[in-house]
Design an enzyme around this catalytic site. Structure first.
Site, PDB file in Angstrom:
ATOM      1  N   LEU A 278     -14.316  -3.763  19.382  1.00 46.84           N
ATOM      2  CA  LEU A 278     -13.126  -3.290  20.099  1.00 46.84           C
ATOM      3  C   LEU A 278     -13.486  -2.082  20.954  1.00 46.84           C
ATOM      4  O   LEU A 278     -12.681  -1.593  21.732  1.00 46.84           O
ATOM      5  CB  LEU A 278     -12.032  -2.936  19.094  1.00 46.84           C
ATOM      6  CG  LEU A 278     -11.706  -4.071  18.109  1.00 46.84           C
ATOM      7  CD1 LEU A 278     -10.748  -3.602  17.033  1.00 46.84           C
ATOM      8  CD2 LEU A 278     -11.133  -5.274  18.843  1.00 46.84           C
TER       9      LEU A 278
ATOM     10  N   ASP B  74     -18.862 -12.895  18.161  1.00 44.75           N
ATOM     11  CA  ASP B  74     -19.782 -11.796  18.478  1.00 44.75           C
ATOM     12  C   ASP B  74     -19.344 -11.094  19.764  1.00 44.75           C
ATOM     13  O   ASP B  74     -20.156 -10.731  20.614  1.00 44.75           O
ATOM     14  CB  ASP B  74     -21.231 -12.280  18.592  1.00 44.75           C
ATOM     15  CG  ASP B  74     -22.222 -11.137  18.379  1.00 44.75           C
ATOM     16  OD1 ASP B  74     -21.829 -10.141  17.750  1.00 44.75           O
ATOM     17  OD2 ASP B  74     -23.367 -11.237  18.861  1.00 44.75           O
TER      18      ASP B  74
END
Lengths: 319, 428
Positions: free
Chosen positions: B64, B306
């Site tokens: 994030l 990923d």
């Protein structure tokens, strides 16, 4: 995905690598270079083919020979030449590669001659130019990382053709640090495309890249066996920083086993020619007796380099 | 809020269900499957005719980029991407700046992520301080702050004594340790799989042994310490074989693979495409085939995105200088469907790898539509498609090797704890 160095008609838009170029294009470059080498013999050495064009030598890595011969080639074609050594210029101030290119495009560049330490950098520039719709600007790769040095490969082919007249039936050996060599990769693709039946690479296992045989070459670790009956010996430069450490124990041991001496050269054919892209490390990869001997064609390579670079530049941007 | 999702094809891999069935949601939980509970009066009816209704996706690796890399992405942008991708739970690796090595950082992340339209966040805490591989983090404190496992992201623990101690300490509390296997020396200069493609392109290579040597050390130390070990992002057939053999010898290792490695190989680097610059590197075609079969067979436990958003400046560089990573949250479902289609797998078996199987690796009861479970739901149109463009991606990262491709499946609606977080192209 179209080969980014070809235009819609299959002609040459940029010269980025020899890998994937058809034999006709390579032959055309060599044929075009032939009359240019005669220009050098004249008193007035200039042709007007690139008159009014601006050629930017964009060198992100230092070079003397390659940059100079490109400069001479461009000047003989009447181009304006601007030399930029960027390793000491804007990128150290944080400008990205493409920002530099954009700025030079704004200065009405017609051609970039690019040397860069990273493999693929000239592809990035070519793809960027295409994305910007700047298809009138051409890129010549003057050496990128370990990847390619196509004009060196071509001038080597010109030299071989000059001395051997044909590529058929030749046995050619490339000797030394193949792993780090962009010159070797361009030579391999050029030799195979032009129809040389046997291309060999010779070196210790630390300097031979993984799966290089899949490029179509035979691998030798014993130099005498590898030189047996060859017509052309192409020596590679061994960079100083690679002479000691984990790749090689010492320059002395390298010279003993992989340095080209008159004695080892006797394994080759009696009329074999010896080539080197320069700059040479005498006593490391080549003995002075060979470098200055009757088999060496190392200085003619430099001279032919100008004609070959003129040919490439005129094919890309002339008319 | 009571929701009735009707006429959908309900797939719950955890229960082995693939049938036409309605779903009833109340108070953020699954109230019933099939028939409505007595007296159920829906506030909202969602018509899922022609759609698949499955558990919200569980992604084992989504960066994030907070804290520290807000120029690459923000929690808001990436949570919008997660919802648009049907992802309702995600584990985020500790490679933030600073790394997730202090409870305060983890608490802050959990706090920032507390929003009804945001996926559940499960931080993977740093195994060592600063990911430097020298000193242990306060794992127990980090666990209390919300970490579900401990790892190093892509940073190695060079000192094997430290690695053993870290595993011993984690095993003390039965905390899982997640590690990516790459030897720091063999992988040091490399930017691509050491093979014909790297040789041709003149790119410094990373041999498969960089993965297998590190993996061997991890597996042996896992056996000695008894730690619960999860191997992240395996890249080669050889690594998969070693994990299968380790299981046979009694080491309960789990592993995952990324969507990129499931579909691509080093040949996809093409003409130095920086979007194909990934860590671990894309291996060759045989490795990819082994990974695809291994995931189908369940030898690889889970598939993950990923997700690694990278800013354009960091990607617009020569291949070796480009930052590794690809955006992936919005591609997880489409690339799972593409793989399932190509392998001719039942949809339920494929979806298991991104729902219940991934949840099991995380130690969660999520990833199911069983009555009483948290109502995390993904509704998608299996005949629809997702065209990957800079504009269609909600993630701030526009970097993916799949840019320009038309992929199968279109997420129609995402529910997080019974809240509509995404519906028909709009955020909830």
């Amino acid at each position: 995905m179209r080969n980014p160095q070809l235009n819609k008609n299959g002609g040459l838009q940029h010269l980025l690598t020899i890998d994937g170029l058809p034999r006709e294009i390579l032959s055309t470059i060599l044929d075009t270079a032939a009359p240019f080498s005669e220009v050098a013999e004249r008193e007035v050495k200039k042709l007007p083919l690139l008159r009014g064009k601006s050629v930017f030598n964009l060198f992100f890595e230092s070079s003397t020979r390659t940059r100079t011969t490109f400069e001479i080639a461009a000047k003989r074609l009447s181009a304006d030449v601007i030399n930029l050594n960027i390793s000491t210029s804007s990128t150290s101030k944080g400008e990205t590669l493409l920002d530099t290119v954009d700025n030079l495009c704004a200065m009405q560049a017609d051609m970039f001659v690019v040397r860069h330490a990273s493999s693929g950098a000239p592809f990035l520039i070519a793809q960027h130019l295409a994305a910007m719709g700047l298809e009138h600007i051409h890129v010549i790769n003057a050496g990128d990382g370990r990847h390619a040095h196509p004009t060196q490969g071509l001038l080597d082919m010109y030299t071989i053709r000059h001395y051997k007249k044909t590529f058929a039936n030749l046995v050619v050996a490339i000797v030394g640090d193949v792993l780090h060599s962009r010159v070797a990769r361009s030579q391999i693709h050029a030799l195979i495309t032009l129809g040389v039946p046997e291309v060999r690479v010779i070196g210790p296992k630390t300097l031979i890249p993984t799966d290089v045989d899949k490029l179509g070459v035979r691998v030798f670790h014993d130099m005498r066996a590898g030189l047996k009956d060859v017509d052309v010996v192409m020596m590679l430069r061994l960079q100083n920083e690679r002479m000691q450490g984990a790749l090689l124990p010492s320059p002395q041991e390298f010279f003993k086993y992989y340095g080209l001496t008159a004695d080892k050269l006797e394994c080759a054919r009696p009329d074999a020619i010896v080539m080197h892209p320069g700059p040479m490390n005498r006593g490391v990869e080549i003995d002075s007796a060979v470098a200055d001997g009757p088999h060496a064609v190392i200085l003619p390579q430099v001279t032919f380099g100008i004609a070959v670079r003129m040919a490439v530049m005129s094919m890309l941007a002339g008319g | 809020m009571k929701i009735h999702i009707k006429n959908g094809r309900l797939i719950d891999p955890a229960k082995g269900i693939d049938a036409q069935a309605d779903l009833f949601i109340a108070a953020g939980r699954i109230a019933a499957v099939g028939a409505a509970p007595e007296g159920f009066a829906a506030n909202r009816v969602i018509d899922a005719t022609g759609r698949v209704v499955c558990p919200g996706l569980v992604d084992l690796s989504a960066r994030l980029r907070e804290p520290g890399f807000e120029y690459k992405a923000t929690l808001e942008s990436e949570m919008a991407a997660a919802a648009a991708g049907g992802v309702t739970s995600l584990a985020c690796p500790p490679d933030t700046d600073p790394p997730l090595d202090e409870p305060g950082l983890v608490e802050m992340l959990k706090h920032r992520a507390r929003h009804p339209s945001f996926a559940h966040v499960y931080p993977v805490g740093a195994l060592t301080l600063g990911l430097a591989g020298e000193r242990l983090t306060e794992m127990a404190e980090l666990y209390e702050a919300g970490c579900v496992a401990f790892g190093q992201a892509q940073a190695p623990v060079v000192d094997t004594l430290v690695l053993m101690r870290a595993m011993q300490y984690a095993a003390t509390f039965d905390f899982p340790v997640w590690l990516q296997a790459q030897d720091p020396f063999l992988g040091k200069e490399g930017v691509a799989h050491d093979g014909e493609v790297a040789t041709r392109l003149g790119l410094p290579g990373i041999p498969v042994s960089a993965e297998t040597i590190a993996l061997s050390a991890i597996l042996q130390l896992a056996r000695d310490t008894g730690v619960r070990i999860h191997i992240t992002r395996i890249s080669s057939a050889a690594a998969l074989e070693m994990i299968v053999a380790a299981r046979a010898s009694g080491i309960a290792a789990t592993c995952d693979v990324s969507i990129n490695h499931l579909h691509l190989s080093d040949a996809d680097i093409g003409y130095f495409n920086p979007h194909a610059r990934l860590a671990p590197p894309l291996r060759d075609g045989r490795d990819r085939e082994a990974l695809r079969r291994g995931l189908a067979a369940g030898a690889i436990n889970a598939l993950c995105s990923d997700h690694a958003p990278v800013d354009d400046d960091a990607k617009q560089a020569p291949f070796g200088e480009a930052a590794p990573g690809a955006t992936g949250l919005e591609l997880l479902l489409p690339l799972t469907l593409k793989w399932a289609g190509e392998m001719k797998l039942p949809l339920g078996q494929a979806l298991a790898r991104i729902t219940c199987d991934a949840a099991r690796v995380l130690g969660l009861s999520a990833g199911t539509l069983a009555a009483g479970a948290v109502a995390d739901v993904c509704i998608f149109d299996p005949r629809g498609s997702f065209r990957v463009t800079r504009e269609s991606l909600r993630s701030q990262g526009k970097n993916t090797p799949f840019l320009g491709q038309e992929l199968p499946g279109r997420v129609c609606c995402t529910l997080i704890e019974g809240h509509v977080a995404f519906e028909n192209g709009r955020q909830g």
